[in-house]
Design a protein around this motif. Structure first.
Motif, short mmCIF file in Angstrom:
data_model
loop_
_atom_site.label_atom_id
_atom_site.label_comp_id
_atom_site.label_asym_id
_atom_site.label_seq_id
_atom_site.Cartn_x
_atom_site.Cartn_y
_atom_site.Cartn_z
N ARG A 68 56.26 20.13 28.74
CA ARG A 68 56.24 20.93 28.16
C ARG A 68 56.48 20.64 26.91
O ARG A 68 56.55 20.30 25.46
N THR A 69 57.99 20.03 27.00
CA THR A 69 58.70 19.74 25.85
C THR A 69 58.73 18.29 24.73
O THR A 69 59.02 18.70 24.23
N ARG A 72 55.43 18.82 22.79
CA ARG A 72 56.09 19.91 21.97
C ARG A 72 56.40 19.41 20.74
O ARG A 72 57.06 19.37 19.19
N ASP A 82 52.95 20.74 18.14
CA ASP A 82 53.09 23.01 17.25
C ASP A 82 52.08 23.16 17.43
O ASP A 82 51.36 22.86 17.73
N ALA A 83 52.34 24.16 17.71
CA ALA A 83 51.53 25.67 18.24
C ALA A 83 50.21 25.01 17.21
O ALA A 83 49.42 25.95 17.45
N LYS A 88 49.94 27.50 22.77
CA LYS A 88 50.76 27.29 24.51
C LYS A 88 49.50 27.53 26.02
O LYS A 88 49.66 27.24 27.29
#
Length: 106
Positions: A68-69, A72, A82-83, A88
């Protein structure tokens, strides 16, 4: 700073791989969605999880939080998502698919 953080987190990953599960791969709803999202956003650089424009992902048994890191923040030539580009739950779905595929040796 991002490179140092990511390098430190990569050192936490174990090199141990479990034996693949025999039989057909059955996907949960989240992992099935993740497979589609992976094809759309990741496959061009990591075809089938193998190396291509980007490195192979199949031989990196990273925990979900590290995947996940990296998604992102990005790393090296990999862009961060990014979102606005991946929500998410979409990142969670990609992680679920990657972990399911890894368990089945794909």
């Amino acid at each position: 700073m991002k490179a140092v953080l990511l390098a430190a987190l990569c050192a936490c990953a174990t090199a141990r791989r479990s034996e693949p599960v025999a039989g057909p791969m059955e996907l949960s709803g989240l992992a099935a969605e993740g497979e589609l999202l992976y094809e759309r956003h990741c496959h061009a650089c990591h075809p089938g999880g193998e190396g291509g424009l980007g490195p192979s992902l199949n031989d990196k048994p990273q925990p979900g939080f590290l995947i996940r890191t990296q998604v992102r923040m990005g790393f090296g030539a990999m862009p961060g998502f990014d979102a606005e580009h991946l929500a998410k739950h979409e990142v969670d779905a990609i992680v679920a698919w990657m972990q399911a595929a890894r368990r089945h040796g794909q």
